[in-house]
Design a protein around this motif. Structure first.
Motif, PDB file in Angstrom:
ATOM      1  N   ASN A 405       0.838  -1.184   0.000  1.00  0.00           N
ATOM      2  CA  ASN A 405       0.000   0.000   0.000  1.00  0.00           C
ATOM      3  C   ASN A 405       0.873   1.234   0.000  1.00  0.00           C
ATOM      4  N   PRO A 406       0.271   2.420  -0.219  1.00  0.00           N
ATOM      5  CA  PRO A 406       1.055   3.661  -0.258  1.00  0.00           C
ATOM      6  C   PRO A 406       1.728   4.007   1.070  1.00  0.00           C
ATOM      7  N   LEU A 407       1.329   3.343   2.147  1.00  0.00           N
ATOM      8  CA  LEU A 407       1.935   3.634   3.445  1.00  0.00           C
ATOM      9  C   LEU A 407       3.304   2.992   3.586  1.00  0.00           C
ATOM     10  N   GLY A 408       3.644   2.084   2.694  1.00  0.00           N
ATOM     11  CA  GLY A 408       4.905   1.367   2.817  1.00  0.00           C
ATOM     12  C   GLY A 408       4.836   0.252   3.828  1.00  0.00           C
ATOM     13  N   LEU A 409       3.645  -0.315   4.042  1.00  0.00           N
ATOM     14  CA  LEU A 409       3.430  -1.354   5.046  1.00  0.00           C
ATOM     15  C   LEU A 409       3.099  -2.686   4.398  1.00  0.00           C
ATOM     16  N   GLY A 410       3.654  -3.759   4.968  1.00  0.00           N
ATOM     17  CA  GLY A 410       3.216  -5.097   4.651  1.00  0.00           C
ATOM     18  C   GLY A 410       2.624  -5.698   5.906  1.00  0.00           C
ATOM     19  N   GLY A 427      -7.074  -7.380  14.416  1.00  0.00           N
ATOM     20  CA  GLY A 427      -5.872  -6.626  14.118  1.00  0.00           C
ATOM     21  C   GLY A 427      -5.050  -7.322  13.058  1.00  0.00           C
ATOM     22  N   VAL A 428      -3.996  -6.676  12.600  1.00  0.00           N
ATOM     23  CA  VAL A 428      -3.073  -7.264  11.638  1.00  0.00           C
ATOM     24  C   VAL A 428      -1.662  -7.065  12.161  1.00  0.00           C
ATOM     25  N   GLU A 451      -6.259  -0.307  14.772  1.00  0.00           N
ATOM     26  CA  GLU A 451      -7.143   0.814  14.427  1.00  0.00           C
ATOM     27  C   GLU A 451      -6.369   1.835  13.598  1.00  0.00           C
ATOM     28  N   ILE A 452      -7.006   2.367  12.569  1.00  0.00           N
ATOM     29  CA  ILE A 452      -6.432   3.433  11.754  1.00  0.00           C
ATOM     30  C   ILE A 452      -7.496   4.494  11.536  1.00  0.00           C
ATOM     31  N   ASP A 453      -7.154   5.738  11.830  1.00  0.00           N
ATOM     32  CA  ASP A 453      -8.062   6.860  11.639  1.00  0.00           C
ATOM     33  C   ASP A 453      -9.409   6.606  12.319  1.00  0.00           C
ATOM     34  N   GLU A 462      -9.912  -5.588   5.784  1.00  0.00           N
ATOM     35  CA  GLU A 462     -10.331  -4.321   6.386  1.00  0.00           C
ATOM     36  C   GLU A 462      -9.190  -3.305   6.368  1.00  0.00           C
ATOM     37  N   PHE A 463      -7.976  -3.792   6.559  1.00  0.00           N
ATOM     38  CA  PHE A 463      -6.822  -2.902   6.511  1.00  0.00           C
ATOM     39  C   PHE A 463      -6.735  -2.247   5.137  1.00  0.00           C
TER      40      PHE A 463
END
Length: 493
Positions: A405-410, A427-428, A451-453, A462-463
């Motif tokens: 994703n654009p966040l740079g997260l796996g 959660g992930v 949780e995000i935002d 969901e992530f």
């Protein structure tokens, strides 16, 4: 026609009054300088009468701690003290002597002695001091200003506030300090201390109140009074007086890089100290209020993400299962703004407020939730002696689908076993972090994102959905669980 000599004389006589005026002005200036010095000195406080009235109730405390007889094996040898006592003298010397290759026995160690200060709060001999002054002491001697010495017993201690209550044995006609109210203190007012720094009995130092309600990393339940009164080793446990001769604090700690005084001293407020004293005297222990939450500071970025006009309050990062907070309906992500009508400006304000609330009493909380203020009632519980926080498995779960994703997260799905161990519902797990918004926010591999935002994240799907809908150029909050502890971070996509 008058001569030149006569003219000069005439001029001299004409200007002589002016010289007199100048001389008088110079004399007046000199007099004003001499008078201004005592006037300036008169504006400074005079401590002489206050010290004379109060020093008799301040005591010097000396302690002795004997080497403990342990069933030690002397670095591996199967000998304890009783067995060594049965050996021939030359073997005892071999094992216990200073040159022994197996370490020194308690017989060869010297008693440890230390010194501090304290003050008498009741005519029947109760003395207040710091816990670290008498901790593990086998003998406590209290010496008064009139050179009388008494043996004292340790009635009880409270390590959380660094307080100890002593009782003088067989004391008569004991002087007593007057107790003030620390809640009436104001920053900038004069205070003074009496103690025994470095063993110099009844040393008086003075200064002003530098700040109130200071929180130290090791003392979450004490809103310390900060002063610039000179405090050094040996002052610990001594009283801090106001200009009415009342005790308003117990000198406890200093901030130093050299081991000596550097202008920053901390005292336990007497209001909190007397609460601890009464509980130890009456019950033998101290009961503190408990909510059962983990909190963190609200910084500027978090204030923005939660819709606050400025940083304030205490952000609840985690609510412990079965705690009073859970029963009242508090949630992670709530920001406590008020406690029983008192503003919570920083996260450090909340623990002392809760701690001094009687166990079983109901408290009213004003919290910010999803952009609006609500009120909750919570019945305060008792702070447990031991708080076991489950620690997460340091190993990452089995690899699942990784979302780029654009966040740079796996991220990977959260294994059920790990979720159960941590008490996390959904959660992930972060499997990889590249340079980008997530990395800059402080997110690292093995963190668990829940949780995000302000939106719950229970699965990789969901992530993905939440990340796809994130606004651009606006800070968003991310709740993570790291090594069993929850906290909020701020990320700017």
């Amino acid at each position: 026609m008058p001569s030149a000599k006569t003219k000069v004389a005439t001029v001299s006589r004409v200007y002589s009054p002016a010289r007199v005026i100048v001389a008088l002005l110079m004399l007046a200036a000199m007099v004003s300088v001499f008078w201004s010095q005592p006037l300036a000195a008169a504006q400074l406080p005079d401590f002489t009468e206050l010290v004379e009235e109060n020093s008799s109730a301040v005591v010097n405390i000396s302690t002795t701690t004997e080497p403990k007889r342990q069933g030690s094996r002397f670095h591996g040898l199967p000998f304890d003290e009783d067995q060594l006592d049965q050996l021939p003298p030359f073997l005892q010397e071999f094992f216990r002597g200073p040159q022994s290759p197996f370490g020194q026995s308690p017989h060869s160690q010297q008693p440890r002695r230390s010194m501090g200060s304290g003050f008498i709060v009741s005519a029947d001999g109760y003395v207040l001091t710091n816990n670290h002054v008498v901790e593990n002491a086998d003998e406590v001697i209290v010496r008064l200003s009139d050179r009388r010495e008494f043996s004292a017993t340790i009635v009880g201690t409270d390590p959380r506030s660094d307080m100890a209550v002593l009782k003088i044995e067989n004391g008569e006609d004991l002087p007593v300090v007057r107790i003030g109210r620390s809640r009436d203190l104001q920053v900038g007012e004069w205070v003074f201390a009496i103690g025994s720094p470095f063993g110099f009995d009844y040393t008086v130092t003075a200064g002003i109140v530098s700040a109130l309600g200071r929180s130290l990393p090791t003392e979450n339940y004490v809103p310390f009074i900060q002063t610039d009164v000179a405090i050094n080793p040996g002052n610990s446990g001594g009283p801090l007086f106001n200009m009415d001769g009342e005790v308003i604090g117990i000198n406890s700690q200093i901030y130093t890089r050299s081991g000596g005084f550097m202008g920053v001293s901390f005292a336990i407020p007497i209001d909190d100290a007397m609460n601890v004293f009464r509980q130890i005297r009456d019950d033998g222990s101290v009961a503190r209020g408990w909510l059962g939450v983990l909190i963190q500071e609200v910084n500027r970025d978090l204030a923005e993400t939660f819709g606050l006009d400025r940083p304030r309050g205490a952000l609840i990062a985690e609510v412990m299962e079965g705690s009073p907070a859970a029963a009242s309906g508090l949630r992670s992500g709530d920001i406590v703004l008020e406690f029983n009508g008192q503003d919570v400006e920083t996260s450090a304000d909340l623990p002392p407020m809760v701690g001094r609330t009687p166990v079983g009493e109901s408290a009213r909380l004003t919290v910010l939730r999803e952009g609006r203020e609500i009120e909750l009632d919570v019945q305060i519980g008792q702070l447990p002696d031991e708080r076991n926080v489950a620690q997460g498995d340091s190993s990452r779960g089995s690899q699942g689908d990784t979302a780029s994703n654009p966040l740079g997260l796996g991220v990977d799905p959260l294994p059920a076993e790990l979720a159960s161990t941590l008490g996390v519902e959904g959660g992930v797990v972060v499997s990889d972090v590249e340079r980008g918004p997530a990395y800059d926010a402080g997110i690292r591999p093995r963190d668990i994102i829940t949780e995000i935002d302000r939106k719950q994240v229970s699965s990789v799907e969901e992530f993905r959905d939440v990340v796809a809908d994130l606004p651009e150029n606006r800070a968003v909050s991310v709740r993570i669980v790291r090594e069993g502890r929850a906290s909020y971070l701020v990320m700017r996509p």
